[in-house]
Design an enzyme around this catalytic site. Structure first.
Site, mmCIF file in Angstrom:
data_model
loop_
_atom_site.group_PDB
_atom_site.id
_atom_site.type_symbol
_atom_site.label_atom_id
_atom_site.label_comp_id
_atom_site.label_asym_id
_atom_site.label_seq_id
_atom_site.Cartn_x
_atom_site.Cartn_y
_atom_site.Cartn_z
ATOM 1 N N ILE A 24 0.963 -1.201 0.053
ATOM 2 C CA ILE A 24 0.113 -0.121 0.167
ATOM 3 C C ILE A 24 0.889 1.362 0.138
ATOM 4 C CG2 ILE A 24 -1.405 1.261 1.268
ATOM 5 C CD1 ILE A 24 -2.970 -1.184 2.233
ATOM 6 N N GLY A 87 4.090 0.156 9.362
ATOM 7 C CA GLY A 87 3.459 -0.724 10.367
ATOM 8 C C GLY A 87 3.910 -2.078 10.397
ATOM 9 N N TYR A 150 -2.355 -5.182 17.645
ATOM 10 C CA TYR A 150 -2.508 -4.326 16.032
ATOM 11 C C TYR A 150 -3.761 -3.660 16.190
ATOM 12 C CZ TYR A 150 -2.721 -3.733 11.020
ATOM 13 O OH TYR A 150 -2.620 -3.232 9.837
ATOM 14 N N ILE A 183 -6.617 -5.973 1.363
ATOM 15 C CA ILE A 183 -6.174 -5.547 0.061
ATOM 16 C C ILE A 183 -5.170 -6.501 -0.522
ATOM 17 C CG2 ILE A 183 -4.900 -3.802 -0.829
ATOM 18 C CD1 ILE A 183 -7.616 -2.774 0.444
#
Length: 244
Positions: A24, A87, A150, A183
């Site tokens: 991403i 992340g 998370y 995704i």
């Protein structure tokens, strides 16, 4: 003279995308590059897209963040658009989750984003404009077994962005969150086919998303059409998390 040559081109902006070497983050960096912006990408190991300033930075290290901003400011000027995307995950069930599993994820995903936003805000306040975009996750809104750390880090970004929006809005600085769902990336490509089908069955649109669809939401939030949007959470999840 052609019609296009008479249209004034917007000045290239100084854009920073953290974790922009793959998935991403890379798609977001490439989308800003395609718009003609001056893009810097921070990674821990290199591999920025062609045309981007490749900056090595560990977002858990405050001194490294400050050094990265100084390098970017020398090359491109003050950061006008920050996309905090870097992340990590350390998934395991609650009773097996160690303090280190918790602290590693919170330090990178939440505290790292805080440090980035704080450092970027200094330049934005002087410019009296700026866009801060934090990349969260549908998991931060829905929760997920095995991802207590998370989910906590990603939901924390919402409160952070909304507080920043209230603090800095009077200086024409916006702060928003993009919350991707499942995704198609290198990570999801490694999942068993049965697991992917199970995810698709939960998604109203019936498919995984594309990285370009997330990048489109980010560039819109950074563009002139979103000048009056702040404190928002924009889901890019095929409808998976709606209502949350």
């Amino acid at each position: 003279m052609s019609e296009s040559s008479t249209q004034p081109r917007p000045e290239p902006r100084s854009v920073l995308v953290t974790g922009g070497n793959r998935g991403i983050g890379r798609a977001i960096a490439e989308a800003f590059l395609a718009q003609g912006d001056n893009v810097a990408v921070t990674t821990r190991s290199g591999g920025a897209p062609d045309g981007a300033l490749d900056v090595r930075c560990d977002v858990t290290d405050g001194a490294a963040i400050d050094a990265a901003f100084k390098q970017i400011e020398e090359a491109h000027g003050p950061v006008e658009v920050l996309v905090a995307n870097a992340g990590v995950t350390a998934d395991t069930l609650l009773l097996r989750m160690s303090d280190d599993d918790w602290e590693q994820v919170i330090s990178t995903n939440l505290t790292g984003s805080f440090r980035l936003a704080k450092r970027a805000a200094k330049g934005m306040l002087r410019l009296r404009r700026g866009r801060i975009i934090l990349i969260s996750s549908v998991v931060g809104l829905l929760g997920s077994p095995g991802q207590v750390n998370y989910a906590a880090s990603k939901s924390g970004l919402v409160g952070m962005a909304r507080s920043i929006a209230r603090e800095l809005g009077s200086r024409s600085i916006t702060a928003n969150v993009v919350a991707p769902g499942f995704i198609e990336t290198d990570m999801t490509a490694q999942l068993p086919e049965e697991q992917v089908k199970a995810y698709q069955g939960q998604i109203p649109l019936g498919r995984l998303g594309a990285v370009d669809e997330v990048a489109g939401a980010v560039t819109w939030l950074a563009g002139p059409g979103a000048a009056y949007v702040t404190g928002a959470v924009i889901p890019v999840d095929g409808g998976l998390g709606m209502g949350h």
